[in-house]
Design a protein around this motif. Sequence first.
Motif, PDB file in Angstrom:
ATOM      1  N   VAL A 135       0.877  -1.232   0.114  1.00 28.02           N
ATOM      2  CA  VAL A 135       0.021  -0.010   0.079  1.00 28.02           C
ATOM      3  C   VAL A 135       0.889   1.239  -0.052  1.00 28.02           C
ATOM      4  O   VAL A 135       0.525   2.318  -0.680  1.00 28.02           O
ATOM      5  CB  VAL A 135      -0.952  -0.054   1.117  1.00 28.02           C
ATOM      6  CG1 VAL A 135      -1.653   1.359   1.585  1.00 28.02           C
ATOM      7  CG2 VAL A 135      -2.052  -1.135   1.044  1.00 28.02           C
ATOM      8  N   LEU A 136       1.752   1.203   0.907  1.00 28.56           N
ATOM      9  CA  LEU A 136       2.501   2.546   0.989  1.00 28.56           C
ATOM     10  C   LEU A 136       3.908   2.550  -0.090  1.00 28.56           C
ATOM     11  O   LEU A 136       4.366   3.564  -0.303  1.00 28.56           O
ATOM     12  CB  LEU A 136       3.099   2.642   2.419  1.00 28.56           C
ATOM     13  CG  LEU A 136       2.071   2.518   3.497  1.00 28.56           C
ATOM     14  CD1 LEU A 136       2.718   2.848   4.714  1.00 28.56           C
ATOM     15  CD2 LEU A 136       1.097   3.780   3.352  1.00 28.56           C
ATOM     16  N   GLN A 137       3.998   1.592  -0.395  1.00 30.99           N
ATOM     17  CA  GLN A 137       5.143   1.430  -1.507  1.00 30.99           C
ATOM     18  C   GLN A 137       6.430   1.689  -0.951  1.00 30.99           C
ATOM     19  O   GLN A 137       7.473   2.344  -1.250  1.00 30.99           O
ATOM     20  CB  GLN A 137       5.080   2.184  -2.711  1.00 30.99           C
ATOM     21  CG  GLN A 137       3.742   1.641  -3.731  1.00 30.99           C
ATOM     22  CD  GLN A 137       3.579   2.538  -4.811  1.00 30.99           C
ATOM     23  OE1 GLN A 137       4.235   2.176  -5.892  1.00 30.99           O
ATOM     24  NE2 GLN A 137       2.949   3.493  -4.652  1.00 30.99           N
ATOM     25  N   ILE A 138       6.853   1.266   0.571  1.00 31.75           N
ATOM     26  CA  ILE A 138       7.755   1.465   1.454  1.00 31.75           C
ATOM     27  C   ILE A 138       8.384   0.067   1.877  1.00 31.75           C
ATOM     28  O   ILE A 138       7.560  -0.841   2.491  1.00 31.75           O
ATOM     29  CB  ILE A 138       7.691   2.248   2.489  1.00 31.75           C
ATOM     30  CG1 ILE A 138       7.143   3.685   2.062  1.00 31.75           C
ATOM     31  CG2 ILE A 138       8.574   2.440   3.389  1.00 31.75           C
ATOM     32  CD1 ILE A 138       6.578   4.586   3.106  1.00 31.75           C
ATOM     33  N   LYS A 139       9.388  -0.259   1.724  1.00 30.49           N
ATOM     34  CA  LYS A 139      10.013  -1.661   2.463  1.00 30.49           C
ATOM     35  C   LYS A 139      10.048  -1.471   3.995  1.00 30.49           C
ATOM     36  O   LYS A 139      10.458  -0.469   4.418  1.00 30.49           O
ATOM     37  CB  LYS A 139      11.363  -1.891   1.938  1.00 30.49           C
ATOM     38  CG  LYS A 139      11.879  -3.095   2.469  1.00 30.49           C
ATOM     39  CD  LYS A 139      11.199  -4.469   1.744  1.00 30.49           C
ATOM     40  CE  LYS A 139      12.062  -5.756   2.268  1.00 30.49           C
ATOM     41  NZ  LYS A 139      11.233  -6.899   2.406  1.00 30.49           N
ATOM     42  N   ALA A 140       9.525  -2.308   4.647  1.00 34.00           N
ATOM     43  CA  ALA A 140       9.377  -2.306   6.012  1.00 34.00           C
ATOM     44  C   ALA A 140      10.977  -2.584   6.550  1.00 34.00           C
ATOM     45  O   ALA A 140      11.782  -3.196   6.165  1.00 34.00           O
ATOM     46  CB  ALA A 140       8.744  -3.436   6.689  1.00 34.00           C
TER      47      ALA A 140
END
Length: 123
Positions: free
Chosen positions: A23-28
């Motif tokens: 959803v955020l297009q960010i790697k955790a």
Amino acid sequence: MRLTHSCIITNEVKKLSEFYEKVLQIKAETSGDEYAEFPTDCGILSIFSFSLQESLAKGSSLPGSNRNLILEFNVANVDDEYMRLEKLGVEFVKPLTTQPWGNRSFYFQDPDGNMLNFYTKVK
């Protein structure tokens, strides 16, 4: 004073982290299997294990029960985000609409039922 984190307590850290990565297009950024965080321009969204929370503060949380808080994200193009998330199979709670106060937005829920609002200010 500055708000730095919003933390979601869950029984499913991995599942929720994978959802937010899409959803955020960010790697955790993770710390073991019980914590993940997503840095944004104005703070960090973190995902934290219910079992670990219980060991720190017994009875202080109940995962999957939020019905009164919305995580709001100002995005560059809400129409593009709506189409992108629709392709991922996200189920929308409120369809894409323009509000009287000038935000164009839509609501959806994560796998634990937490509400998210993606919006863009329009003229």
